[in-house]
Design an enzyme around this catalytic site. Structure first.
Site, PDB file in Angstrom:
ATOM      1  N   LYS A 105      92.570 -52.680  41.075  1.00  0.00           N
ATOM      2  CA  LYS A 105      91.428 -52.264  42.234  1.00  0.00           C
ATOM      3  C   LYS A 105      91.896 -51.083  43.141  1.00  0.00           C
ATOM      4  CE  LYS A 105      92.024 -57.178  42.556  1.00  0.00           C
ATOM      5  NZ  LYS A 105      93.344 -57.302  42.121  1.00  0.00           N
TER       6      LYS A 105
ATOM      7  N   HIS B 118      88.463 -52.554  46.247  1.00  0.00           N
ATOM      8  CA  HIS B 118      89.378 -53.752  46.573  1.00  0.00           C
ATOM      9  C   HIS B 118      88.913 -54.204  48.081  1.00  0.00           C
ATOM     10  CE1 HIS B 118      93.633 -55.235  46.452  1.00  0.00           C
ATOM     11  NE2 HIS B 118      92.874 -56.057  46.818  1.00  0.00           N
TER      12      HIS B 118
END
Length: 296
Positions: free
Chosen positions: A82, A116
């Site tokens: 991420k 993220h």
């Protein structure tokens, strides 16, 4: 190769294992080695990490050692990382972050890279109410699209995104996100968001399935009674709650015995009525620190 626990076919055509091994807060080469070895041995075929976890280099080292030990190849494993939108040259930073992940993980491609968080990231700056957040996440996603076209990423996803963030993404994305990874458990069932993702063919993957061991969830009479009924632990009931609904799970531990125990979720089957019982416990209460719904 058969994946124990099953897989889900993403909108990119790739299969993602339903049971993954989470590595949040696992630091240090020794701890990573023990955890990765135990996870691969138990049957996990998805390793979930992130730039901000600070452990990709150690994971890469561990995989080089323990994949051969378990008679596995890179192709047998699904790796997720991420990247966070940042304040500054976000386009450059996103590409550099992924290139570094490839280097650290010692791989030519990453199976899935998520944006993220829908807000920017900088410790000394507000990340939720910054008016430039839409630009930051747009830049991040579009760089990931280019990296996918280059073959460095197989699927692109998002994490902590709300419906309005996904609707916004539709205005510029050439590629539909394949996954939305969010907090999910009986106290935070995200019914509307899950239904939206299902309708849009976006795989819903859960983190914090155990509610960070919050006593109000772990000791809930309904959860405890179902554990007793199935002769299992409350932890496996909570993991099974997601798995039986085709929601991905990412249990984590640094203890080999617990890592093995968590994979035992494959042996716990909840009925439709039991799932409804657990869903009825919803309080719209999150137990993690990320709160995507507050992000502009």
């Amino acid at each position: 190769m058969t994946i124990v626990g099953g897989t889900h076919k993403l909108n990119t055509g790739y299969e993602i294992p339903l049971i993954g091994f989470g590595t949040f807060q696992i630091k240090g080469q020794e701890a990573i080695n023990v955890s990765i070895d135990a996870a691969l041995g138990a049957g996990y075929r998805l390793i979930d990490t992130a730039k901000v976890y600070g452990n990709e280099k150690e994971i890469g080292n561990a995989l080089q050692e323990y994949l051969p030990k378990r008679n596995l190849k890179r192709a047998d494993l699904f790796i997720t990382s991420k990247v966070l939108p940042i304040i500054g040259d976000n386009i450059k930073a996103t590409r550099e972050a992924v290139e570094e992940s490839l280097k650290f993980l010692q791989t030519d491609y990453i199976d899935l890279v998520l944006v993220h968080y829908p807000g920017n990231f900088k410790p000394e700056a507000p990340k939720d109410d910054n008016p430039n957040n839409p630009t930051y996440r747009k830049d991040t996603f579009q760089v990931l699209e280019k990296l996918q076209a280059e073959g460095k990423i197989r699927s692109i996803g998002i994490s902590n995104y709300e419906i309005r963030h996904i609707d916004e993404l539709k205005k510029y994305a050439k590629i539909q996100p394949a996954v939305n990874q969010c907090e999910f458990h009986p106290h935070f069932t995200r019914n509307e968001l899950r239904e939206y993702c299902k309708k849009e063919n976006i795989f819903f993957q859960a983190f914090t399935s155990l509610g960070r061991n919050d006593p109000s969830l772990i000791n809930d009479p309904v959860v405890v009674s179902l554990a007793e009924k199935h002769k299992t632990s409350v932890y496996l009931v909570l993991l099974a709650y997601a798995l039986v609904q085709n929601i991905g799970i990412l249990p984590k531990s640094v203890t080999p015995a617990r890592i093995q125990e968590n994979f035992g979720v494959i042996n716990v089957t909840l009925t439709k009525e039991e799932v409804e019982q657990l869903t009825g416990l919803n309080r719209n209460k999150n137990h993690s620190l990320v709160q995507g719904w507050t992000v502009t």
